[in-house]
Each structure stands twice: as structure tokens, then as C-alpha cells.
Design an enzyme around this catalytic site. Structure first.
Site, PDB file in Angstrom:
ATOM      1  N   GLY A 118       0.835  -1.192   0.000  1.00 39.25           N
ATOM      2  CA  GLY A 118       0.000   0.000   0.000  1.00 39.25           C
ATOM      3  C   GLY A 118       0.871   1.244   0.000  1.00 39.25           C
ATOM      4  CB  CYS A 168       5.393  -4.131   0.333  1.00 40.51           C
ATOM      5  SG  CYS A 168       6.264  -2.595   0.042  1.00 40.51           S
ATOM      6  CE1 TYR A 169       1.101   1.305   5.346  1.00 41.40           C
ATOM      7  CE2 TYR A 169      -0.470  -0.508   5.530  1.00 41.40           C
ATOM      8  CZ  TYR A 169      -0.039   0.751   5.918  1.00 41.40           C
ATOM      9  OH  TYR A 169      -0.730   1.436   6.864  1.00 41.40           O
ATOM     10  CG  HIS A 209       5.358  -5.775  -4.256  1.00 37.13           C
ATOM     11  ND1 HIS A 209       4.044  -5.574  -3.879  1.00 37.13           N
ATOM     12  CD2 HIS A 209       6.033  -4.687  -3.838  1.00 37.13           C
ATOM     13  CE1 HIS A 209       3.934  -4.412  -3.272  1.00 37.13           C
ATOM     14  NE2 HIS A 209       5.133  -3.843  -3.231  1.00 37.13           N
ATOM     15  CD  GLU A 257       2.431  -8.788  -4.919  1.00 32.69           C
ATOM     16  OE1 GLU A 257       3.073  -9.644  -4.279  1.00 32.69           O
ATOM     17  OE2 GLU A 257       2.237  -7.634  -4.507  1.00 32.69           O
ATOM     18  CB  SER A 280     -22.615  -7.714 -26.886  1.00 34.67           C
ATOM     19  OG  SER A 280     -21.567  -8.496 -26.336  1.00 34.67           O
ATOM     20  N   GLY A 281     -22.531 -10.671 -28.472  1.00 34.17           N
ATOM     21  CA  GLY A 281     -21.620 -11.427 -29.332  1.00 34.17           C
ATOM     22  C   GLY A 281     -20.228 -11.464 -28.739  1.00 34.17           C
ATOM     23  N   GLY A 282     -20.019 -10.660 -27.690  1.00 32.34           N
ATOM     24  CA  GLY A 282     -18.727 -10.675 -26.987  1.00 32.34           C
ATOM     25  C   GLY A 282     -18.634 -11.898 -26.078  1.00 32.34           C
ATOM     26  CB  VAL A 283     -15.684 -13.416 -24.415  1.00 28.25           C
ATOM     27  CG1 VAL A 283     -15.430 -14.586 -23.497  1.00 28.25           C
ATOM     28  CG2 VAL A 283     -14.882 -13.565 -25.670  1.00 28.25           C
ATOM     29  CG  ASP A 284     -16.923 -10.445 -20.698  1.00 27.87           C
ATOM     30  OD1 ASP A 284     -16.089 -11.339 -20.903  1.00 27.87           O
ATOM     31  OD2 ASP A 284     -16.619  -9.257 -20.493  1.00 27.87           O
ATOM     32  CB  SER A 285     -23.031 -10.954 -23.098  1.00 25.96           C
ATOM     33  OG  SER A 285     -22.647 -10.927 -24.454  1.00 25.96           O
ATOM     34  CB  SER A 286     -20.979 -15.511 -25.505  1.00 21.55           C
ATOM     35  OG  SER A 286     -21.133 -14.551 -26.500  1.00 21.55           O
ATOM     36  CE  LYS A 340     -12.621 -10.327 -22.136  1.00 15.23           C
ATOM     37  NZ  LYS A 340     -13.886  -9.607 -22.306  1.00 15.23           N
TER      38      LYS A 340
END
Ligand code: XMP
Length: 523
Positions: free
Chosen positions: A57, A84-85, A180, A182, A233-239, A379
């Protein structure tokens, strides 16, 4: 529903907190990020984490009101890892000391960037697999430093500027590192997380298969026998959301696909045949081309165009959704990065929730409740879930496509003629990219048709046609982007193909603007 072991990440506002979650997800560990302000004693006992990680942080624990976790976190009896923090706050709360470092001027111990850690003391369980070559590269980013360890802690790794780079109280399973693990620049950092979750007893049972089963059970429980509408929409998420919900509740789901006339070549056919024919999902194909293109006629201001599209989209969606009797829920493909609360240091927790561009405001307006089965996914995890659900790879890997569609790739006035030309040029460009095996290396690629005609010569004749711009960028999240370094050979070949195959274009340019200062889309 399976109850998975949960790891709690307490966020102190680091830029890279999400990466901690990524590393853990890769280890099939279920974790949640919560801002420190929300983590109270009651929250901790309700959440019942099997392990806790404190993020980094920007604040300094030397400040009286600096962010701190509740002291009860140390009484849970579970392993804690401070980064770290997170290291500094742990040391201070447990009786050690932290000092502010000078960033410049000599004698300071502030450290930013690459450093090398060497082992100290006994081997440590979370360092299994470390130091095989004597030292490990780590990424440091700190102004303050621990100057005295808390009782019970020992040093297990040091760097030239960080004598307490790796510390632990092994009797209580408290671990604290200055760097870090990560980030990418700590190449062996994932091993630390792996060792940490193993010693905490996680079995790595949080797989996509398990997620699918849980999500289906949750959707059934939430929706009961009511109906759900999903805007495709044809996009990945809504599909992916649609296929998952359909698997859960079958024909209680109806999808609405609005064709605004601003889609890519064959896009509407592909979406309709995939969902209606292949998946048998009830689908309303709202052909509203005339409405959208009619209202856009003569408009050239980017914001006006966007506003018209946004307003019409909501009207049209609502009209079709109203026709579905008894619908009580609206499905959205909201993802995890959209719902994570970010930590604000100027006031209370500031919640940055991005409402979905296309249907923003609709749920309240229509009195619908939301179903968001992807809220816990990143994603690439949505893509993995899509594969798990049997969606074809070429569909899952598609580049993002904006809600306003080709309208924002057609600067100036939109005409049907220009859209036709744009669709063809775009299809040739994407074909080229696929043929050269570059599609998956690129975040997004498209053609923009420019509002300018230029003179050319073809077959001894004069041409006076549109110029177009090719755009291709690499990006992690669309927030920043770099132009893609195509070879000259590729660009030359693509320009020739577009000019030969697409009537109406006689000049091709390549957009080499990064974001910032540019944006990915042209409008
Ligand atoms: P910009 O052009 O802002 O785009 O750099 C960043 C990412 O967002 C997409 N984009 C949109 N997506 N509705 C969407 O669904 C929109 O109105 C919209 N505008 C931009 C863009 O394609 C890129 O992936």
C-alpha cells in the site's frame, strides 16, 4: 453447493493487489480481496479465512491514522503473509518498529525496482524451491522499512538495502516480506504463494469445473422459477454468461440480440446461429438497423453519436424485454475487476463499479434484479469457463468489440456505403492477422475508415477513394496499450490486399499511437 476454503486478501491500496489474487487463482485457491476498511472483527469471523494476506500500500505506518487490520486477525490461528506495507503493518502491530526511509539524499533505505535477496538463517517452509542458484531476483517498492523485528520473528532473507527482506515467526505461521512476490519482476514469486497456501492446508480445489457447478447451483437458487433476460452482444462475457445461465435454468432464459447495423461482417449470423441453432437458447434477434442508422444520419460529433446509440439501445432492449412476460431478472457479464472495491485514502472506501455500458441504468428502470454469474472471474478465467462449457475456441478468443460497434471506427458521418467498405476491409485485415498466426498476440485489431478521400492510380486510371487506418494494439486490460509491431512485410501485404479486394479504399495507413496519449478506438 461445495464450500471451498477461502483465503482473504486485505487490500491496503497497492497498485498490484489484483496480481496477488491472480497468482492464487492460478493455484486453484479461492480468494477474495477486501479493502481494509471493511475488514472488521465481525467480518473476519463471518468470512472465516483459512489464511490471510496483507497487500502492499502507498501509506506509511509511521502515520498515526495509517490503515491497519483489526488486531483480531492475529488471533484467528491461521497463517498470515504480509507484503511490503503488509510487512510493516504486521511488524508494528506485533511490537516491532518501522522507520520512514529517505527517498534520496544518501543513507536512505527506500528502494524501488530490482533487487537480489540471499538466504539467511535456517531454511524456511515458504522458501522451498528458492535460492537454488544462491540468490533470487525480487521487486522492491518501498519508502519505509522495518528497523526492529517484532518478538518471535527471525530473518530468513536479506538484500543489500533490506536487512529484513524475508521474516517469519514460524511458531505462529506469520510471514512477512519486504518485496512483492506477485509481480512478474519477482520471477520465482509464485513459489512463495504456492508454499504458503500449501502450509495453510489449501487443496487447490477451486477449478473451473467446480466453479461451473457452484455457479449453476447459485443461479438456480437465485432465480427459482422466474424468467431471465440476457442482452447478447456477441462478446465473450455475455456469451459465456448466457450459456452458463441456460445450463442452469434452460428456457427460463431468453436472450436479446440487438443488431444496430454497426456489426462486423457476418457477425449477426454467427451469433444467431450459435445461440439459436447450436445451443437452442430462445433468442430474440432485434433487427433495428434502420432505426439506428436513420437517427445517426448526418451526425458527425463522436459524443452525439455515442449518446444516440446508447439511448436507442436501451429503448430497443426494453421494448423487446417487455415482451417477455414475467421476466424478473437481467443477466450481465460483469467481471471481477469491475466489482473490486478500490481503497481510497481521501475518505471512506470508494467503490468503483463500472456499470455495463450497453444496459446501464436498465435494471432500475425496468425493475429487474441482476444475475451476474461471472462476478468472481477475471477475463481469462471467463475464457476458461467458456471452454469448459464447450464454446468454440475461435469464439472465446475473439478480440473485444465495443458496444457502439463500427460507429466509433467511422469518424465523421456514418453512411451505409462507408460501413460496407469498412466491414470488408476489416474482414481482410483480420484474415491477414489470423493467417500470420498473430491474432492471439494482439489485444484488439480493427480498421477505421477515415473521412477523407485521396487520389490514387490503379491500372492507369485515376482513383479518388477513402483512406483507412489499421489499428492493432497489445494491452492487458484496455486501460493502457501499445501499438503492435507488425513487420513491414505484413503491413505491405495487407495494404495491397485491402486495396485490391475492397472497392472504395485506395490508401492504407497504420496507426502507431499508444494509449495514452491516444485511445484504442478512434472515437
Ligand atoms: P478506448 O478507445 O477508450 O477503449 O481506449 C478501451 C477499450 O474499451 C472498448 N470500448 C468500449 N466498449 N462500449 C464498450 O463496450 C463502449 O462504448 C466502448 N468504448 C470503447 C474499446 O474497444 C477498447 O477495448
Amino acid at each position: 453447493m461445495t464450500q471451498h476454503d477461502r483465503l482473504l486478501i486485505i487490500d491496503f491500496g497497492s497498485q498490484v493487489t489484483q496480481l496477488i489474487a491472480r497468482r492464487l487463482r492460478e493455484l486453484n485457491v479461492y480468494c477474495e480481496i477486501h479493502p481494509y476498511q471493511n475488514v472488521t472483527d465481525a467480518f473476519l469471523s463471518e468470512f472465516a479465512p483459512k489464511a490471510v494476506i496483507f497487500s502492499g500500500g502507498p501509506d506509511t505506518v509511521t502515520r498515526k491514522d495509517a490503515p491497519r487490520p483489526p488486531a483480531s486477525v492475529y488471533d484467528l490461528g491461521v497463517p498470515v503473509l504480509g507484503i511490503c506495507y503488509g510487512q510493516q503493518v504486521m511488524m508494528q502491530q506485533l511490537g516491532g518498529q518501522v522507520e520512514g526511509g529517505k527517498i534520496s539524499g544518501g543513507g536512505g533505505t527506500a528502494e524501488f525496482g530490482r533487487a537480489f535477496v540471499t538466504p539467511a538463517g535456517q531454511p524456511l517452509d515458504i522458501l522451498k524451491g528458492w535460492f537454488s542458484e544462491g540468490r533470487e531476483q525480487v521487486w522492491m517498492s518501498h519508502g519505509d522499512h522495518v528497523s526492529r523485528l517484532a518478538p518471535g520473528f527471525e530473518v530468513f532473507g536479506t538484500s543489500p538495502n533490506a536487512p529484513f527482506a524475508i521474516t517469519a515467526d514460524t511458531s505462529r505461521n506469520f510471514y512477512a516480506v519486504q518485496f512483492h512476490p506477485e509481480v512478474h519482476h519477482t520471477p520465482n514469486g509464485k513459489t512463495i504463494y504456492e508454499n504458503f497456501v500449501r502450509l495453510a492446508g489449501f487443496t487447490g480445489d477451486w477449478t473451473m469445473g467446480a466453479y461451473r457447478e457452484d455457479a449453476i447451483a447459485k443461479i438456480r437458487e437465485q432465480v427459482g422459477d422466474k424468467k431471465v433476460i440476457c442482452g447478447l452482444s456477441g462478446g465473450v462475457d455475455s456469451s459465456v454468461a448466457a450459456v452458463l445461465i441456460h445450463e442452469a435454468i434452460g428456457d427460463q432464459l431468453t436472450c436479446v440480440f440487438v443488431d444496430h447495423g454497426l456489426l462486423r461482417l457476418n457477425e449477426a449470423d454467427e451469433v444467431v446461429s450459435m445461440f439459436r441453432d447450436h445451443y437452442n437458447i430462445p433468442l430474440i434477434h432485434a433487427d433495428e438497423k434502420d432505426l439506428f442508422l436513420g437517427e445517426l444520419d448526418g451526425q458527425s460529433d463522436p459524443e452525439t453519436k455515442r449518446k444516440i446509440i446508447g439511448r436507442l439501445f436501451i429503448d430497443v432492449f426494453q421494448k423487446h424485454a417487455n415482451a417477455i412476460e414475467g421476466a424478473e431478472f437481467l443477466a450481465q457479464g460483469t467481471l471481477y475487476p469491475d466489482v473490486i472495491e478500490s481503497v481510497s485514502f481521501s475518505g471512506g472506501p470508494s467503490v468503483t463499479i463500472k456499470s455495463h455500458h450497453n444496459v446501464g441504468g436498465l435494471p432500475e428502470k425496468m425493475g429487474l434484479k441482476l444475475v451476474e454469474p461471472l462476478r468472481e472471474l477475471f477475463k481469462d478465467e471467463v475464457r476458461a469457463l467458456g471452454r469448459e462449457l464447450g464454446l468454440p475456441d475461435h469464439f472465446i478468443g475473439r478480440h473485444p468489440f465495443p458496444g457502439p460497434g463500427l460507429a466509433i471506427r467511422c469518424p465523421g458521418e456514418i453512411t451505409r456505403e462507408k460501413l460496407e467498405i469498412l466491414r470488408k476491409a476489416d474482414a481482410v485485415y483480420i484474415d491477414q492477422i489470423r493467417k500470420h498466426g498473430l491474432y492471439d498476440d494482439i489485444w484488439q485489431a480493427f480498421v477505421a475508415i477515415l473521412p477523407v478521400r485521396t487520389v490514387g492510380v490503379m491500372g492507369d486510371g485515376r482513383t479518388y477513394d477513402y483512406a483507412c487506418a489499421l489499428r492493432a494494439v497489445t494491452s492487458v486490460d484496455g486501460m493502457t496499450a501499445d501499438y503492435f509491431p507488425f513487420s513491414h512485410e505484413f503491413l505491405g501485404e495487407t495494404a495491397t490486399r485491402i486495396i485490391n479486394e475492397v472497392q472504395g479504399i485506395n490508401r492504407v495507413t497504420y496507426d502507431i499511437t499508444s494509449k495514452p496519449p491516444g485511445t484504442i478506438e478512434w472515437e
